[in-house]
Write an enzyme that holds these catalytic residues in place. Sequence first.
Site, PDB file in Angstrom:
ATOM      1  N   TYR A  19     -23.152 -52.168 -81.679  1.00 50.91           N
ATOM      2  CA  TYR A  19     -24.017 -52.270 -80.500  1.00 50.91           C
ATOM      3  C   TYR A  19     -25.467 -52.587 -80.843  1.00 50.91           C
ATOM      4  O   TYR A  19     -26.313 -52.554 -79.990  1.00 50.91           O
ATOM      5  CB  TYR A  19     -23.988 -50.954 -79.702  1.00 50.91           C
ATOM      6  CG  TYR A  19     -22.644 -50.308 -79.653  1.00 50.91           C
ATOM      7  CD1 TYR A  19     -21.571 -50.978 -79.060  1.00 50.91           C
ATOM      8  CD2 TYR A  19     -22.418 -49.067 -80.223  1.00 50.91           C
ATOM      9  CE1 TYR A  19     -20.324 -50.405 -79.033  1.00 50.91           C
ATOM     10  CE2 TYR A  19     -21.172 -48.494 -80.193  1.00 50.91           C
ATOM     11  CZ  TYR A  19     -20.126 -49.165 -79.594  1.00 50.91           C
ATOM     12  OH  TYR A  19     -18.896 -48.598 -79.568  1.00 50.91           O
TER      13      TYR A  19
ATOM     14  N   HIS B  86     -19.976 -34.924 -80.134  1.00 49.00           N
ATOM     15  CA  HIS B  86     -21.446 -34.926 -80.188  1.00 49.00           C
ATOM     16  C   HIS B  86     -22.078 -34.983 -78.803  1.00 49.00           C
ATOM     17  O   HIS B  86     -23.134 -35.598 -78.625  1.00 49.00           O
ATOM     18  CB  HIS B  86     -21.957 -36.084 -81.045  1.00 49.00           C
ATOM     19  CG  HIS B  86     -21.918 -35.798 -82.524  1.00 49.00           C
ATOM     20  ND1 HIS B  86     -22.743 -34.877 -83.121  1.00 49.00           N
ATOM     21  CD2 HIS B  86     -21.142 -36.307 -83.508  1.00 49.00           C
ATOM     22  CE1 HIS B  86     -22.480 -34.835 -84.410  1.00 49.00           C
ATOM     23  NE2 HIS B  86     -21.506 -35.685 -84.676  1.00 49.00           N
TER      24      HIS B  86
HETATM   25 CO    CO Z   1     -20.957 -30.992 -84.648  1.00 45.80          CO
END
Ligand code: CO
Length: 400
Positions: free
Chosen positions: A166, A208
Amino acid sequence: MGEGLLIITIRDVRAICTAPAGTNLVVVKVETDEPELYGLGCATFTYRHLAVSCVVEEYLKPLLVGRGVADIEDLWHLMNCNAYWRNGPIGNNAISGVDMALWDIKGKLAKMPVYSLLGGKARQAVMAYVHVYGETLPEIVDNILQGLAEGVRCFRIHWGNTSKLYESAGKLAGVYFDPDLYMRQTLELFSYVRDKVGYEVKLCHDVHERLAPIDAIRFAKELEPFRLFFLEDALPPEQSEWYGVMRQQTTTPIAIGELFNNPKEWTQLITGRSIDFIRAHPSQLGGVTPTRKLAILAEQFGVRTAWHGPEDISPVGHAANIHLDLASHNFGIQEWRGIDAAVAEVFPGSPTLRDGCLQLNEQPGWGVDIDERHAKKFPCTHSTTLWTQKRILDGTLIYP
Ligand code: CO
């Protein structure tokens, strides 16, 4: 021994900052009026190391010098409420450095490893999981096979540097990320890996926090056929109420906690049985004293531990994780990024991985020392990190 303990006092408290492998580490050394008797604790907050070091030396040292080393519980609360405002990452890491150092001293006085002071071993071995990355599916499988050959049984699997895909997408500095593509590619990854290595290998994955809540819930459901050991940080702590919804919707085991600072962040998740693994970062909570209490709370509600074990934690912090793992009945697994040879040289006695399990040296206290003269050769630096500057394709900044 007990009386001797009462009269030993704190002579000095210092923060030692060192970066032998390029990652900033902060370790607190508490020296006593007993020659040769000192303790070490992990206070590592890599991206704000100067702030932690300042709290230790300018605020905690004057508070502590001259006090006895024996009553860790009292000293912990003294440090925690001393600045009135509390439960933040800088203060907690500073407190952790002292707290762990006091446990180290207590172990040395008792001539026992800290896990023994915590009640002794609940198991003989501490199973670890390691991280596996790769740019292609066969490369990821090869990396798993190599780990299996070395005795590792659990792997956190991820695509390599997906940001490459990206980088032309936007103009603002940072790493670009497409949530839809990420979910599709990760499902493909798990399907491929399960096909090649079967179901005996344990697999984890870390989101995340980069998904919208409903996308994270759908993703956790879509991963069910691949039988994850856990799915980590599917959502940020700020959205933790969604975990209750996720738990009702999926049997994929849920893990969260490395960003937690305040007991308010975990109490509801644990008592509500909304998560399966608590992944707190002990220095971020304020040391072993609060982390031990968290482990015991989690045990009552069937939640297992999986303490955070990244590279931005000192060998003293890694050792503290393993001592807690040994002594906690509800231990789940231990994250392990390995200790770089340059770091192990500065910290004699660092834990090691053998046959997929973590090994301590069984010395009193944490069993980890520091070579301060050697540590000085690796000063910390602070550059602005890009990994916390993730943006989706239209340029919106996302966490972390
Ligand atoms: Co982590």
